[in-house]
Design a protein around this motif. Structure first.
Motif, PDB file in Angstrom:
ATOM      1  N   SER A 157       9.881  -0.521   2.669  1.00  0.00           N
ATOM      2  CA  SER A 157       9.172  -1.538   1.870  1.00  0.00           C
ATOM      3  C   SER A 157       8.127  -0.912   0.952  1.00  0.00           C
ATOM      4  CB  SER A 157       8.548  -2.586   2.787  1.00  0.00           C
ATOM      5  OG  SER A 157       7.718  -1.928   3.718  1.00  0.00           O
ATOM      6  N   ASP A 158       7.524   0.216   1.370  1.00  0.00           N
ATOM      7  CA  ASP A 158       6.506   0.849   0.529  1.00  0.00           C
ATOM      8  C   ASP A 158       7.063   2.020  -0.284  1.00  0.00           C
ATOM      9  OD1 ASP A 158       4.354  -0.782   0.955  1.00  0.00           O
ATOM     10  OD2 ASP A 158       3.810   0.226   2.832  1.00  0.00           O
ATOM     11  N   ALA A 159       8.350   2.021  -0.484  1.00  0.00           N
ATOM     12  CA  ALA A 159       8.960   3.074  -1.311  1.00  0.00           C
ATOM     13  C   ALA A 159      10.139   2.447  -2.053  1.00  0.00           C
ATOM     14  CB  ALA A 159       9.423   4.229  -0.437  1.00  0.00           C
ATOM     15  N   GLN A 160       9.830   1.513  -2.902  1.00  0.00           N
ATOM     16  CA  GLN A 160      10.877   0.764  -3.607  1.00  0.00           C
ATOM     17  C   GLN A 160      11.479   1.627  -4.716  1.00  0.00           C
ATOM     18  OE1 GLN A 160      12.143  -2.279  -3.007  1.00  0.00           O
ATOM     19  NE2 GLN A 160      10.840  -2.531  -1.188  1.00  0.00           N
ATOM     20  N   PRO A 161      12.774   1.876  -4.667  1.00  0.00           N
ATOM     21  CA  PRO A 161      13.414   2.659  -5.734  1.00  0.00           C
ATOM     22  C   PRO A 161      13.279   1.946  -7.077  1.00  0.00           C
ATOM     23  CG  PRO A 161      14.874   2.393  -3.855  1.00  0.00           C
ATOM     24  CD  PRO A 161      13.715   1.476  -3.626  1.00  0.00           C
ATOM     25  N   ASP A 162      12.962   2.718  -8.130  1.00  0.00           N
ATOM     26  CA  ASP A 162      12.868   2.109  -9.459  1.00  0.00           C
ATOM     27  C   ASP A 162      13.955   2.638 -10.394  1.00  0.00           C
ATOM     28  OD1 ASP A 162      12.044   4.674  -9.978  1.00  0.00           O
ATOM     29  OD2 ASP A 162       9.980   4.155 -10.475  1.00  0.00           O
ATOM     30  N   GLY A 163      14.806   3.506  -9.870  1.00  0.00           N
ATOM     31  CA  GLY A 163      15.900   4.022 -10.685  1.00  0.00           C
ATOM     32  C   GLY A 163      15.449   5.079 -11.682  1.00  0.00           C
ATOM     33  N   GLU A 164      14.136   5.331 -11.767  1.00  0.00           N
ATOM     34  CA  GLU A 164      13.619   6.328 -12.720  1.00  0.00           C
ATOM     35  C   GLU A 164      13.076   7.565 -12.025  1.00  0.00           C
ATOM     36  OE1 GLU A 164      10.695   4.489 -15.152  1.00  0.00           O
ATOM     37  OE2 GLU A 164      12.159   3.266 -16.222  1.00  0.00           O
ATOM     38  N   GLN A 249       2.843   7.423 -10.104  1.00  0.00           N
ATOM     39  CA  GLN A 249       1.531   7.683 -10.702  1.00  0.00           C
ATOM     40  C   GLN A 249       1.805   8.347 -12.041  1.00  0.00           C
ATOM     41  OE1 GLN A 249      -1.604  10.392  -8.855  1.00  0.00           O
ATOM     42  NE2 GLN A 249      -1.918   8.473  -7.751  1.00  0.00           N
ATOM     43  N   GLY A 250       1.957   7.529 -13.073  1.00  0.00           N
ATOM     44  CA  GLY A 250       2.336   8.048 -14.389  1.00  0.00           C
ATOM     45  C   GLY A 250       3.699   8.712 -14.313  1.00  0.00           C
ATOM     46  N   ASP A 251       3.739   9.994 -14.716  1.00  0.00           N
ATOM     47  CA  ASP A 251       5.010  10.717 -14.704  1.00  0.00           C
ATOM     48  C   ASP A 251       5.245  11.437 -13.379  1.00  0.00           C
ATOM     49  OD1 ASP A 251       5.758   9.902 -17.114  1.00  0.00           O
ATOM     50  OD2 ASP A 251       5.197  11.734 -18.199  1.00  0.00           O
ATOM     51  N   ALA A 252       4.509  11.034 -12.362  1.00  0.00           N
ATOM     52  CA  ALA A 252       4.659  11.701 -11.059  1.00  0.00           C
ATOM     53  C   ALA A 252       4.936  10.671  -9.972  1.00  0.00           C
ATOM     54  CB  ALA A 252       3.384  12.470 -10.737  1.00  0.00           C
ATOM     55  N   VAL A 253       5.360  11.181  -8.830  1.00  0.00           N
ATOM     56  CA  VAL A 253       5.471  10.319  -7.636  1.00  0.00           C
ATOM     57  C   VAL A 253       4.555  10.925  -6.577  1.00  0.00           C
ATOM     58  CG1 VAL A 253       7.832   9.498  -8.019  1.00  0.00           C
ATOM     59  CG2 VAL A 253       7.468  11.622  -6.766  1.00  0.00           C
ATOM     60  N   VAL A 254       3.916  10.057  -5.837  1.00  0.00           N
ATOM     61  CA  VAL A 254       3.046  10.524  -4.754  1.00  0.00           C
ATOM     62  C   VAL A 254       3.601   9.979  -3.443  1.00  0.00           C
ATOM     63  CG1 VAL A 254       0.713  10.522  -3.807  1.00  0.00           C
ATOM     64  CG2 VAL A 254       1.055  10.552  -6.291  1.00  0.00           C
ATOM     65  N   LEU A 257       1.985  10.532   3.473  1.00  0.00           N
ATOM     66  CA  LEU A 257       2.474  10.823   4.821  1.00  0.00           C
ATOM     67  C   LEU A 257       1.639  10.074   5.863  1.00  0.00           C
ATOM     68  CD1 LEU A 257       3.032  14.683   4.456  1.00  0.00           C
ATOM     69  CD2 LEU A 257       4.641  12.825   4.017  1.00  0.00           C
ATOM     70  N   ALA A 258       2.246   9.887   7.042  1.00  0.00           N
ATOM     71  CA  ALA A 258       1.589   9.100   8.086  1.00  0.00           C
ATOM     72  C   ALA A 258       0.252   9.709   8.506  1.00  0.00           C
ATOM     73  CB  ALA A 258       2.520   8.991   9.291  1.00  0.00           C
ATOM     74  N   ASP A 259       0.123  11.054   8.397  1.00  0.00           N
ATOM     75  CA  ASP A 259      -1.130  11.690   8.827  1.00  0.00           C
ATOM     76  C   ASP A 259      -2.182  11.758   7.717  1.00  0.00           C
ATOM     77  OD1 ASP A 259      -0.164  13.605   7.125  1.00  0.00           O
ATOM     78  OD2 ASP A 259       0.300  15.084   8.667  1.00  0.00           O
ATOM     79  N   GLY A 260      -1.933  11.067   6.614  1.00  0.00           N
ATOM     80  CA  GLY A 260      -2.933  10.984   5.553  1.00  0.00           C
ATOM     81  C   GLY A 260      -2.725  11.975   4.414  1.00  0.00           C
ATOM     82  N   ARG A 261      -1.899  13.027   4.641  1.00  0.00           N
ATOM     83  CA  ARG A 261      -1.652  13.979   3.550  1.00  0.00           C
ATOM     84  C   ARG A 261      -0.789  13.324   2.471  1.00  0.00           C
ATOM     85  NH1 ARG A 261       1.453  18.621   6.157  1.00  0.00           N
ATOM     86  NH2 ARG A 261       2.149  16.882   7.447  1.00  0.00           N
ATOM     87  N   THR A 262      -0.805  13.914   1.287  1.00  0.00           N
ATOM     88  CA  THR A 262       0.080  13.419   0.232  1.00  0.00           C
ATOM     89  C   THR A 262       0.864  14.584  -0.375  1.00  0.00           C
ATOM     90  OG1 THR A 262      -1.645  13.666  -1.430  1.00  0.00           O
ATOM     91  CG2 THR A 262      -1.410  11.469  -0.445  1.00  0.00           C
ATOM     92  N   VAL A 263       2.010  14.283  -0.928  1.00  0.00           N
ATOM     93  CA  VAL A 263       2.824  15.282  -1.632  1.00  0.00           C
ATOM     94  C   VAL A 263       3.132  14.707  -3.004  1.00  0.00           C
ATOM     95  CG1 VAL A 263       4.904  16.698  -1.539  1.00  0.00           C
ATOM     96  CG2 VAL A 263       4.014  15.684   0.567  1.00  0.00           C
ATOM     97  N   THR A 264       2.918  15.497  -4.025  1.00  0.00           N
ATOM     98  CA  THR A 264       3.194  15.014  -5.378  1.00  0.00           C
ATOM     99  C   THR A 264       4.391  15.756  -5.964  1.00  0.00           C
ATOM    100  OG1 THR A 264       0.852  14.575  -5.659  1.00  0.00           O
ATOM    101  CG2 THR A 264       2.159  14.631  -7.662  1.00  0.00           C
TER     102      THR A 264
END
Ligand SMILES: Cc1cc2nc3c(=O)[nH]c(=O)nc-3n(C[C@H](O)[C@H](O)[C@H](O)COP(=O)(O)OP(=O)(O)OC[C@H]3O[C@@H](n4cnc5c(N)ncnc54)[C@H](O)[C@@H]3O)c2cc1C
Length: 467
Positions: A157-164, A249-254, A257-264
Motif C-alpha cells: 500500500s505504501d509503494a504504489q507503482p507509477d509505471g515511471e 522525490q523528484g527524479d529519485a525514489v526513496v 526501511l522498517a529500521d528507519g534507514r532510507t535508500v535512494t
C-alpha cells in the motif's frame, strides 16, 4: 459431449486445452489478455528474453584473460528501447504461435473475462462471460470448468507503482532508458534474476532483502555462492532490511526501511511476490474452497471441492512454475475426461533461477537432509577442479548430489553454474527414474564437459564393499 470451459489461457489453461482437444472434447478458453497468458506476455517469457540480452553483455566480461582485447565492459552500451522492443516482439510472437496452435487443435478462443455463474442441479455449471469487445455479458454451460487464472504482482500500500520510477516487473519494458540506480525490493527468485540482469547491463543495483541472505527459499550454499558473485561484481545487497514504503522525490525514489534507514535510487523495482487472480471469480458464492491467501484449494488431480470444477497453475499456490502449471492443467483434463492419470508429483520437479551464474535444483533439499526428514548422503563438488570450467574461466559454481544412505538412489541435486538449467537434466533423470549413484557414475561423459562433474560427484558417493 462434455463441454469444457477453461478460464485463463496461460500454461495451465492452454496446455489443458490441448490435452482436452486431443481427447476430442468440446473445449473453450476464455482469456482476457492473450494466448499464453501472463507467463508469455508479462512474466516468464519477457524476463528470460531480457536476461538473454544481459547474457550478451556478460560475454564481454574478462575478455583479456582469454587473450582477447576489447574496450572493456564500460565501452558497451545497452539500448533499452531496442532490448524492450525485442522482448515485446518475442512475447507477442510466442502468444500468437500458441493461439494458432490452439485454433488448429480445435479449441474455441473467447476474448473476455469469465466468472462462475450458477451451479444448477446435477452440477451443470454456468460460466458468465464479459466479452472484451464490449458486447453484453452472457452465459455458457459447462460440464467441466478449469480455473487457470494465474496471479498478479503484489502491491504494497505504501509503494504504489507509477509505471515511471516505482515499477512492477511488468512495467519495466516501458522504460525508454535503463535506470541509473535501480533499487530492487525483494530478493526472492524474481528479484534476484532482475538484479543480476541489470547488474550485468552495467546498471548500479541495490538489492533490498528482508532476510539474512538472498533467495532464502533456495539451497543455502547456492544462494550464498550467488550472493558472493553479486557482491564481487559491485551489487549492494542490504540483508535483514524490510522495505516499508517507496516514495517519489523528484527524479529519485526513496525506499524507507522498517529500521528507519532510507535508500535512494533512480528507480525501484517491486518484487514482493504475487497474489492469485481469484477475487472476482465468484468462488465463495459458488462454494469453491479458497485458502486464506486466496488460492483455490485442490487435490493432486487438480479437483476443487465442487464436482466438475478444477483449478490449476498459480491460482492454486502449489508451485509457481510454468512447468507445474501446465502439468496441473493436463492432469485436470485427463481426470475429467476419464483417462488414467497419476497424481501430481512435486518431488521430481526441476527448477532454475536465471541469475548469472544460474541455480538449478531437483528433488530433496539440503534442509530436508539436514533436518533428518530425508536420510541421505551428500557431496558438494566445486567446479573449480573441472577442466572445461577452467578453460571457460568459470570460477564460481558447484554440483551437489544427494543419495539414499544404503541403496545409493539419487534423490536430489543442486547445480550452480552457467546454464545450470541444462546441467540439472541428468540429475533430474536420475531422480525421476530411480537411478543409483553407481549408474550415474558409470555413464561415460564428454571430456571435457561440465556434466563430467555430475558423474564425478556420483563417483564420490559410490560405496565399496568394505565401507
Ligand atoms: C518475472 C517472472 C518470471 C518467471 N519465470 C519463470 C521461469 O523462468 N520458468 C517457470 O517455469 N516459471 C516462471 N515464472 C512463473 C510462471 O510465469 C507462472 O508459474 C505461470 O505463468 C503460471 O501459469 P498460469 O497458467 O497459472 O497463469 P498465467 O500465466 O498467469 O495466466 C493466467 C491468465 O488468466 C487470465 N485471467 C485471469 N482472470 C481471468 C478471468 N476472470 N477471465 C479470463 N481470463 C482471466 C490472465 O489474463 C492470464 O493471462 C515466472 C514468473 C514471473 C513473475
Amino acid at each position: 459431449m462434455n463441454r469444457i470451459v477453461i478460464i485463463g489461457g496461460g500454461p495451465a489453461g492452454y496446455e489443458a486445452a490441448l490435452v482436452a482437444a486431443q481427447l476430442d472434447a468440446d473445449v473453450t478458453i476464455v482469456e482476457e489478455d492473450g494466448a499464453g497468458g501472463a507467463c508469455v506476455l508479462h512474466d516468464c517469457v519477457p524476463s528470460k528474453t531480457f536476461i538473454a540480452s544481459s547474457d550478451v553483455v556478460t560475454g564481454y566480461r574478462d575478455t583479456e584473460e582469454f587473450g582477447v582485447h576489447s574496450d572493456g565492459l564500460e565501452a558497451i552500451t545497452v539500448d533499452a528501447t531496442l532490448v524492450h522492443g525485442r522482448v515485446r516482439r518475442l512475447a507477442a510472437a510466442q502468444s500468437s504461435d500458441i493461439h494458432a496452435k490452439l485454433i488448429k487443435a480445435g479449441v474455441a478462443m473467447i476474448s473476455g473475462s469469465a466468472r462462475l455463474g450458477e451451479d444448477s442441479l446435477g452440477h451443470h455449471h454456468k460460466v458468465r462471460i464479459t466479452p472484451t469487445d464490449g458486447d453484453a455479458e452472457y452465459s455458457v454451460d459447462a460440464g467441466t470448468v478449469l480455473i487457470a487464472t494465474g496471479a498478479t504482482p503484489r502491491i504494497l500500500s505504501d509503494a504504489q507503482p507509477d509505471g515511471e520510477r516505482i515499477l512492477t516487473w511488468r512495467q519495466i519494458y516501458d522504460l525508454r532508458e535503463l535506470p541509473e540506480h535501480l533499487v530492487v525490493i525483494g530478493s526472492g527468485v524474481t528479484g534476484a534474476e532482475f538484479a543480476s540482469a541489470y547488474l550485468a547491463m552495467g546498471v548500479k543495483v541495490t538489492l533490498v532483502s528482508s532476510r539474512d541472505r538472498v533467495m532464502p527459499h533456495e539451497d543455502a550454499d547456492a544462494a550464498m555462492a550467488i550472493e558472493r558473485v553479486f557482491r564481487t561484481r559491485g551489487m549492494q545487497i542490504m540483508n535483514n532490511s524490510r522495505a516499508n514504503a517507496v516514495r517519489r522525490q523528484g527524479d529519485a525514489v526513496v525506499v524507507e526501511l522498517a529500521d528507519g534507514r532510507t535508500v535512494t535510487g533512480s528507480h525501484a523495482l517491486m518484487c514482493v511476490g504475487s497474489v492469485p487472480n481469484t477475487a472476482d471469480l465468484g468462488l465463495v458464492e459458488y462454494g469453491v474452497a479458497v485458502s486464506p491467501g486466496g488460492y483455490v484449494t485442490t487435490d493432486r488431480v487438480s479437483r476443487t471441492n465442487v464436482p466438475g470444477i478444477y483449478a490449476a497453475g498459480d491460482c492454486t499456490g502449489v508451485l509457481a512454475l510454468a512447468s507445474v502449471a501446465a502439468m496441473q492443467g493436463r492432469i485436470a483434463m485427463w481426470h475429467a475426461l476419464g483417462e488414467a492419470v497419476a497424481p501430481l508429483r512435486l518431488k521430481t520437479v526441476a527448477a532454475n533461477v536465471f541469475t548469472d551464474p544460474e541455480l538449478a535444483t531437483v528433488g530433496v533439499s539440503q534442509q530436508d537432509v539436514a533436518s533428518g526428514k530425508v536420510p541421505a548422503r551428500e557431496v558438494m563438488l566445486p567446479l573449480t577442479g573441472n577442466a572445461r570450467a577452467k578453460m571457460a574461466g568459470i570460477s564460481d559454481g558447484f554440483i551437489k548430489l544427494f543419495c539414499r544412505p544404503a541403496s545409493g538412489l539419487v534423490v536430489g541435486g543442486v547445480v550452480v553454474s552457467p546454464r545450470a538449467s541444462e546441467l540439472i537434466m541428468p540429475i533430474a533423470m536420475a531422480v525421476e527414474n530411480h537411478l543409483t549413484v553407481d549408474q550415474l557414475a558409470h555413464t561415460i561423459t564428454i571430456y571435457p564437459s561440465l556434466s563430467g562433474s555430475v558423474a564425478e560427484a556420483a563417483r564420490q558417493l559410490m560405496q565399496h564393499e568394505s565401507d
